[in-house]
Design an enzyme around this catalytic site. Sequence first.
Site, short mmCIF file in Angstrom:
data_model
loop_
_atom_site.label_atom_id
_atom_site.label_comp_id
_atom_site.label_asym_id
_atom_site.label_seq_id
_atom_site.Cartn_x
_atom_site.Cartn_y
_atom_site.Cartn_z
N GLY A 1 0.09 -35.64 -64.87
CA GLY A 1 -0.60 -34.89 -65.92
C GLY A 1 -1.45 -35.82 -66.77
N SER B 1 -4.74 -36.26 -66.94
CA SER B 1 -6.16 -35.98 -67.17
C SER B 1 -6.46 -35.45 -68.56
CB SER B 1 -6.68 -35.00 -66.11
OG SER B 1 -6.11 -33.73 -66.32
N VAL C 1 3.52 -31.63 -59.17
CA VAL C 1 4.74 -32.44 -59.23
C VAL C 1 5.99 -31.67 -58.83
CG1 VAL C 1 3.90 -34.10 -60.94
CG2 VAL C 1 5.00 -31.98 -61.73
N ASN D 1 4.88 -37.31 -67.21
CA ASN D 1 4.31 -36.67 -68.39
C ASN D 1 3.93 -35.20 -68.16
OD1 ASN D 1 2.50 -36.66 -70.98
ND2 ASN D 1 1.14 -36.12 -69.30
N TYR E 1 10.87 -24.05 -72.58
CA TYR E 1 10.35 -25.41 -72.80
C TYR E 1 11.45 -26.33 -73.35
CZ TYR E 1 7.07 -29.00 -74.47
OH TYR E 1 6.41 -30.18 -74.70
#
Lengths: 247, 76
Positions: free
Chosen positions: A12, A14, A64, A90, A155
């Site tokens: 992650g 970008s 991932v 990440n 989350y």
Amino acid sequence: MDYKNKTVIVTGGSRGIGKAVALAFGAKGANVVVNYTASETKAVETVEEIKALGGDAIAVKCNVAVAEDVEGLLEATKEAFGNVDYLINNAGITRDGLLIRMKEDDWDAVIDTNLKGVYLCSKIIGKAMLKQKCGSIVNMTSVVGVMGNAGQANYAASKAGVIGFTKSTAKEFASRGITVNAVAPGFINSDMTNVLDEEVKETYSKAIPLQKMGEPEDVANAVMFLCSDMAKYITGQVIQVDGGMLM
Amino acid sequence: MFDKVKEIILEQLGLDEDTVVTPETSLMNDLKADSLDAVEIIMAFEDEFDIEIPDSEAENFKNIGDIVAYIESKTA
């Protein structure tokens, strides 16, 4: 901290915090593998920025949460740079909503990317690192994984899971000289928080002892430290970068 | 088979080729492999011989002779 000839994979990488981490390594001369799932344009931009800063970089598309994809990520890294010194797990997503309305898809998507992704990358890429008997893994968790947050049961559960995973793998990999730590950001100015309106941001910021949101670079600094020789005797820890939000 | 098994074990543990290894040699007691080494060695056998070695079987291996016998029974 000099990372010349060192190779780091940032999942992650970008945008948001991942991009800040990728750029920080790039600025120190590292070879950076910028992993992305959807935003190819942003990944290519990040690669160009890293090269301008004096590092080397490639962009690799990989989900991932899919084992074959992660194997491809490792292969692409080996092909470009030879080996892997640091893995920064990440990649993360949110699908917020109160529990009683949370769809199974929203639960599964968050757990898949945020937790299963850390498992697959640590397993597949970590195995290659074991052979070298050195290196560091840094997993991105969140203060929410420790304190909970209404509307983020999925989350928070994924991030709490990452903390337990970090401590377990730290114990397993310690005999090979590989450290595994987690960084728990608090309220950080990034794509993930940009969706909130200004009023909400202000209210949150006032509740933070340091009285402001953090920047992605603040998080990147902690990651860089944990990968450096300065942190070689630190493993299995969760470092909060949250302006004192949770103590 | 014994020679191939020996070669994989020595390579995984980073030991010299002339290390004395017999069918009676124990990975953990004699070659000082830890649990992670043992898992890596088992996985290397699985790759090399294209077989699957369940943990329940691996737990019964007392020495290298046991490993060779198991792999031979699976690849015969």
